[in-house]
Design an enzyme around this catalytic site. Sequence first.
Site, PDB file in Angstrom:
ATOM      1  CB  CYS A 131     124.947 130.449  54.452  1.00  0.00           C
ATOM      2  SG  CYS A 131     123.492 129.987  55.402  1.00  0.00           S
ATOM      3  CB  CYS A 132     126.001 135.448  55.994  1.00  0.00           C
ATOM      4  SG  CYS A 132     126.298 134.766  57.631  1.00  0.00           S
TER       5      CYS A 132
ATOM      6  CB  CYS B  47     122.174 131.047  62.526  1.00  0.00           C
ATOM      7  SG  CYS B  47     121.505 132.371  61.504  1.00  0.00           S
TER       8      CYS B  47
ATOM      9  CB  CYS C 198     126.346 137.984  59.406  1.00  0.00           C
ATOM     10  SG  CYS C 198     125.562 139.570  59.776  1.00  0.00           S
TER      11      CYS C 198
HETATM   12  S1  SF4 Z   1     124.992 132.753  60.626  1.00  0.00           S
HETATM   13 FE1  SF4 Z   1     123.018 132.007  59.765  1.00  0.00          FE
HETATM   14  S2  SF4 Z   1     122.938 132.901  57.761  1.00  0.00           S
HETATM   15 FE2  SF4 Z   1     125.098 133.011  58.413  1.00  0.00          FE
HETATM   16  S3  SF4 Z   1     126.106 131.096  57.728  1.00  0.00           S
HETATM   17 FE3  SF4 Z   1     125.314 130.678  59.762  1.00  0.00          FE
HETATM   18  S4  SF4 Z   1     123.284 129.783  59.388  1.00  0.00           S
HETATM   19 FE4  SF4 Z   1     123.864 130.851  57.523  1.00  0.00          FE
END
Ligand code: SF4
Length: 219
Positions: free
Chosen positions: A105-106, A186, A212
């Site tokens: 996701c990151c 996030c 991240c």
């Molecule tokens: S920090 Fe943001 S981009 Fe990273 S896993 Fe969590 S929701 Fe996803």
Amino acid sequence: MRFRSASASVLLEHAIKVEFSGRIALVSSFGSESATLLHLVSEIDPAIPVIFLDTQKHFAQTLSYRAKLVTKLGLTNVINVLPEGDAVSARDGDGNLWKTDPDGCCTLRKVEPLTEVLSEFDAWITGRKQFHGGGRMHLPAFEATQTHIKVNPLIRWSKDAVTNYVENHELPPHPLVTQGYPSIGCWPCTHPVADDSDVRAGRWRGAAKTECGIHDIKE
Ligand code: SF4
């Protein structure tokens, strides 16, 4: 080293006006400590590109705080960087990738978009500090990657120094700080913490993940 004992202002002025003039950007999350660096930079050049990685997972309070700081500091070149639409549809169609694969996701929402936008620059400024702990404890003020120079002007600042700077310059706090969030990313991956916890303890709570991945960008 020429800048070993230079102040953050001197270091930033040299990076922005001399060494990387027109080729440097600030990357900001508009999080709990962001106002200090944004203020320092705005005093040197309010038109410097400020990259905000809009993961589409930010707290509403972060977005309103961003608007407030942009107005207060007179920043004129904030770049809102979104993840690529087709990639999101293909890899995170239901928006829940953070639950099953936070690294993926990151990568999708932060690393890939930043890699793309940084191709336009030779250097970028970060707000990392040694007191954050982990791999940040031994970082230098200037850091070379394969393709960029990273400038870390606040790397030796203490938590108290940041607090004092904010107070002395009457900078507004992120609205979530008083609710127990000393570090803010996030919403799915940021939690409030006890007062005596490490600054970043609420990030990816319960997971081995601590960063991240944007600071591992190689090209
Ligand atoms: S920090 Fe943001 S981009 Fe990273 S896993 Fe969590 S929701 Fe996803």
